[in-house]
Design a protein around this motif. Sequence first.
Motif, PDB file in Angstrom:
ATOM      1  N   VAL A 228     -29.571 -39.003   8.792  1.00  0.00           N
ATOM      2  CA  VAL A 228     -28.635 -37.940   9.138  1.00  0.00           C
ATOM      3  C   VAL A 228     -28.702 -36.879   8.049  1.00  0.00           C
ATOM      4  O   VAL A 228     -29.067 -37.170   6.911  1.00  0.00           O
ATOM      5  CB  VAL A 228     -27.197 -38.518   9.298  1.00  0.00           C
ATOM      6  N   ASP A 229     -28.361 -35.657   8.416  1.00  0.00           N
ATOM      7  CA  ASP A 229     -28.295 -34.590   7.419  1.00  0.00           C
ATOM      8  C   ASP A 229     -27.020 -33.796   7.632  1.00  0.00           C
ATOM      9  O   ASP A 229     -26.436 -33.832   8.713  1.00  0.00           O
ATOM     10  CB  ASP A 229     -29.525 -33.675   7.525  1.00  0.00           C
ATOM     11  N   THR A 230     -26.611 -33.110   6.583  1.00  0.00           N
ATOM     12  CA  THR A 230     -25.434 -32.258   6.691  1.00  0.00           C
ATOM     13  C   THR A 230     -25.525 -31.139   5.660  1.00  0.00           C
ATOM     14  O   THR A 230     -26.329 -31.200   4.729  1.00  0.00           O
ATOM     15  CB  THR A 230     -24.129 -33.068   6.517  1.00  0.00           C
ATOM     16  N   ASN A 231     -24.698 -30.151   5.853  1.00  0.00           N
ATOM     17  CA  ASN A 231     -24.636 -29.030   4.924  1.00  0.00           C
ATOM     18  C   ASN A 231     -24.050 -29.489   3.588  1.00  0.00           C
ATOM     19  O   ASN A 231     -23.248 -30.410   3.537  1.00  0.00           O
ATOM     20  CB  ASN A 231     -23.748 -27.930   5.515  1.00  0.00           C
ATOM     21  N   PHE A 232     -24.431 -28.791   2.531  1.00  0.00           N
ATOM     22  CA  PHE A 232     -23.939 -29.111   1.190  1.00  0.00           C
ATOM     23  C   PHE A 232     -22.426 -28.936   1.094  1.00  0.00           C
ATOM     24  O   PHE A 232     -21.794 -29.554   0.250  1.00  0.00           O
ATOM     25  CB  PHE A 232     -24.622 -28.216   0.152  1.00  0.00           C
ATOM     26  N   ASP A 233     -21.849 -28.100   1.956  1.00  0.00           N
ATOM     27  CA  ASP A 233     -20.421 -27.809   1.857  1.00  0.00           C
ATOM     28  C   ASP A 233     -19.584 -28.460   2.965  1.00  0.00           C
ATOM     29  O   ASP A 233     -18.434 -28.098   3.161  1.00  0.00           O
ATOM     30  CB  ASP A 233     -20.185 -26.297   1.826  1.00  0.00           C
ATOM     31  N   ASN A 234     -20.150 -29.427   3.667  1.00  0.00           N
ATOM     32  CA  ASN A 234     -19.389 -30.146   4.693  1.00  0.00           C
ATOM     33  C   ASN A 234     -18.753 -31.376   4.040  1.00  0.00           C
ATOM     34  O   ASN A 234     -19.219 -32.504   4.173  1.00  0.00           O
ATOM     35  CB  ASN A 234     -20.294 -30.536   5.865  1.00  0.00           C
ATOM     36  N   ILE A 235     -17.680 -31.135   3.322  1.00  0.00           N
ATOM     37  CA  ILE A 235     -17.036 -32.174   2.524  1.00  0.00           C
ATOM     38  C   ILE A 235     -16.577 -33.366   3.370  1.00  0.00           C
ATOM     39  O   ILE A 235     -16.805 -34.518   2.973  1.00  0.00           O
ATOM     40  CB  ILE A 235     -15.862 -31.589   1.697  1.00  0.00           C
ATOM     41  N   PRO A 236     -15.954 -33.162   4.542  1.00  0.00           N
ATOM     42  CA  PRO A 236     -15.544 -34.332   5.329  1.00  0.00           C
ATOM     43  C   PRO A 236     -16.727 -35.244   5.694  1.00  0.00           C
ATOM     44  O   PRO A 236     -16.611 -36.468   5.590  1.00  0.00           O
ATOM     45  CB  PRO A 236     -14.899 -33.722   6.579  1.00  0.00           C
ATOM     46  N   MET A 237     -17.852 -34.658   6.095  1.00  0.00           N
ATOM     47  CA  MET A 237     -19.013 -35.477   6.453  1.00  0.00           C
ATOM     48  C   MET A 237     -19.597 -36.155   5.220  1.00  0.00           C
ATOM     49  O   MET A 237     -19.987 -37.335   5.283  1.00  0.00           O
ATOM     50  CB  MET A 237     -20.079 -34.635   7.149  1.00  0.00           C
ATOM     51  N   LEU A 238     -19.656 -35.447   4.116  1.00  0.00           N
ATOM     52  CA  LEU A 238     -20.165 -36.052   2.877  1.00  0.00           C
ATOM     53  C   LEU A 238     -19.320 -37.260   2.479  1.00  0.00           C
ATOM     54  O   LEU A 238     -19.851 -38.279   2.038  1.00  0.00           O
ATOM     55  CB  LEU A 238     -20.204 -35.011   1.758  1.00  0.00           C
ATOM     56  N   ARG A 239     -18.014 -37.167   2.671  1.00  0.00           N
ATOM     57  CA  ARG A 239     -17.117 -38.292   2.351  1.00  0.00           C
ATOM     58  C   ARG A 239     -17.380 -39.487   3.258  1.00  0.00           C
ATOM     59  O   ARG A 239     -17.380 -40.633   2.803  1.00  0.00           O
ATOM     60  CB  ARG A 239     -15.657 -37.853   2.468  1.00  0.00           C
ATOM     61  N   ILE A 240     -17.575 -39.229   4.545  1.00  0.00           N
ATOM     62  CA  ILE A 240     -17.845 -40.313   5.491  1.00  0.00           C
ATOM     63  C   ILE A 240     -19.153 -41.018   5.122  1.00  0.00           C
ATOM     64  O   ILE A 240     -19.212 -42.251   5.087  1.00  0.00           O
ATOM     65  CB  ILE A 240     -17.907 -39.785   6.940  1.00  0.00           C
ATOM     66  N   LEU A 241     -20.190 -40.234   4.850  1.00  0.00           N
ATOM     67  CA  LEU A 241     -21.485 -40.824   4.510  1.00  0.00           C
ATOM     68  C   LEU A 241     -21.387 -41.670   3.245  1.00  0.00           C
ATOM     69  O   LEU A 241     -21.949 -42.771   3.179  1.00  0.00           O
ATOM     70  CB  LEU A 241     -22.548 -39.733   4.379  1.00  0.00           C
ATOM     71  N   ASP A 242     -20.654 -41.180   2.257  1.00  0.00           N
ATOM     72  CA  ASP A 242     -20.464 -41.934   1.022  1.00  0.00           C
ATOM     73  C   ASP A 242     -19.681 -43.225   1.295  1.00  0.00           C
ATOM     74  O   ASP A 242     -20.065 -44.305   0.852  1.00  0.00           O
ATOM     75  CB  ASP A 242     -19.749 -41.069  -0.014  1.00  0.00           C
ATOM     76  N   LYS A 243     -18.604 -43.090   2.032  1.00  0.00           N
ATOM     77  CA  LYS A 243     -17.727 -44.230   2.348  1.00  0.00           C
ATOM     78  C   LYS A 243     -18.485 -45.339   3.079  1.00  0.00           C
ATOM     79  O   LYS A 243     -18.235 -46.523   2.847  1.00  0.00           O
ATOM     80  CB  LYS A 243     -16.567 -43.729   3.213  1.00  0.00           C
ATOM     81  N   LEU A 244     -19.428 -44.956   3.958  1.00  0.00           N
ATOM     82  CA  LEU A 244     -20.143 -45.938   4.774  1.00  0.00           C
ATOM     83  C   LEU A 244     -21.459 -46.399   4.160  1.00  0.00           C
ATOM     84  O   LEU A 244     -22.211 -47.136   4.791  1.00  0.00           O
ATOM     85  CB  LEU A 244     -20.377 -45.373   6.177  1.00  0.00           C
ATOM     86  N   GLY A 245     -21.738 -45.975   2.927  1.00  0.00           N
ATOM     87  CA  GLY A 245     -22.904 -46.502   2.227  1.00  0.00           C
ATOM     88  C   GLY A 245     -24.228 -45.845   2.560  1.00  0.00           C
ATOM     89  O   GLY A 245     -25.285 -46.455   2.370  1.00  0.00           O
ATOM     90  N   TYR A 246     -24.208 -44.611   3.023  1.00  0.00           N
ATOM     91  CA  TYR A 246     -25.453 -43.874   3.249  1.00  0.00           C
ATOM     92  C   TYR A 246     -25.986 -43.413   1.896  1.00  0.00           C
ATOM     93  O   TYR A 246     -25.216 -43.039   1.017  1.00  0.00           O
ATOM     94  CB  TYR A 246     -25.229 -42.677   4.182  1.00  0.00           C
ATOM     95  N   THR A 247     -27.297 -43.439   1.744  1.00  0.00           N
ATOM     96  CA  THR A 247     -27.940 -43.070   0.489  1.00  0.00           C
ATOM     97  C   THR A 247     -28.494 -41.662   0.583  1.00  0.00           C
ATOM     98  O   THR A 247     -29.224 -41.336   1.531  1.00  0.00           O
ATOM     99  CB  THR A 247     -29.089 -44.052   0.169  1.00  0.00           C
ATOM    100  N   TYR A 248     -28.162 -40.832  -0.402  1.00  0.00           N
ATOM    101  CA  TYR A 248     -28.727 -39.480  -0.477  1.00  0.00           C
ATOM    102  C   TYR A 248     -30.210 -39.597  -0.817  1.00  0.00           C
ATOM    103  O   TYR A 248     -30.582 -40.241  -1.791  1.00  0.00           O
ATOM    104  CB  TYR A 248     -27.987 -38.648  -1.534  1.00  0.00           C
ATOM    105  N   CYS A 249     -31.052 -38.987   0.016  1.00  0.00           N
ATOM    106  CA  CYS A 249     -32.508 -39.120  -0.141  1.00  0.00           C
ATOM    107  C   CYS A 249     -33.192 -37.825  -0.559  1.00  0.00           C
ATOM    108  O   CYS A 249     -34.353 -37.854  -0.972  1.00  0.00           O
ATOM    109  CB  CYS A 249     -33.128 -39.612   1.169  1.00  0.00           C
ATOM    110  N   GLY A 250     -32.527 -36.692  -0.448  1.00  0.00           N
ATOM    111  CA  GLY A 250     -33.136 -35.416  -0.803  1.00  0.00           C
ATOM    112  C   GLY A 250     -32.714 -34.328   0.171  1.00  0.00           C
ATOM    113  O   GLY A 250     -31.651 -34.420   0.794  1.00  0.00           O
ATOM    114  N   GLU A 251     -33.572 -33.317   0.286  1.00  0.00           N
ATOM    115  CA  GLU A 251     -33.257 -32.176   1.141  1.00  0.00           C
ATOM    116  C   GLU A 251     -34.284 -32.027   2.247  1.00  0.00           C
ATOM    117  O   GLU A 251     -35.480 -32.214   2.032  1.00  0.00           O
ATOM    118  CB  GLU A 251     -33.217 -30.889   0.321  1.00  0.00           C
ATOM    119  N   VAL A 252     -33.783 -31.667   3.434  1.00  0.00           N
ATOM    120  CA  VAL A 252     -34.614 -31.282   4.563  1.00  0.00           C
ATOM    121  C   VAL A 252     -34.194 -29.871   4.964  1.00  0.00           C
ATOM    122  O   VAL A 252     -33.138 -29.390   4.530  1.00  0.00           O
ATOM    123  CB  VAL A 252     -34.483 -32.265   5.751  1.00  0.00           C
ATOM    124  N   TYR A 253     -34.998 -29.236   5.794  1.00  0.00           N
ATOM    125  CA  TYR A 253     -34.720 -27.846   6.155  1.00  0.00           C
ATOM    126  C   TYR A 253     -34.594 -27.682   7.660  1.00  0.00           C
ATOM    127  O   TYR A 253     -35.425 -28.178   8.422  1.00  0.00           O
ATOM    128  CB  TYR A 253     -35.827 -26.932   5.624  1.00  0.00           C
TER     129      TYR A 253
END
Length: 167
Positions: free
Chosen positions: A127-152
Amino acid sequence: MILRKATDSELPIIWEILQAAIAQRKQDGSRQWQDGYPNPQSIQEDLNNGWAYVLTDGTNILAYAAIIFGIEPAYNTIEGQWLSEGEYVVIHRVATSAASKQKGIATYLFKMIENLSIENQTYSIKVDTNFDNIPMLRILDKLGYTYCGEVYFRGSARRAYEKLLPK
């Protein structure tokens, strides 16, 4: 709650949910979804391809997501490294209804998608999301998703995440 494929007749409700999410992103100061995407045509494409899913309480649509069992071409090039190679599920265009805000519905949706992935013997979700989508970033962190880098996408960098599921 039930996660199921959406029907063509539900497009107006799905679009209403997405419009509210677009407005919320703008209100939050996010640039995500402020360029005419997603739009009714992208939802119709999801429906046509069998990617459109809704989470319902049996009566009402609480959330929408495009769930793709296949390749996302934008994920072929990543500034970073995915956790795995091979088959994966892609999640795009996640939105919850206004009535579902702050009730954990998006988190529940992701858990249901994880179960669906396992049922389909696919053990990676990307999954990907914008750098400023704080609610989605929180969900991904909470559920154990690993940040892998950047896609375009459409010329913009997006934060890319992956979660490996138990076999």
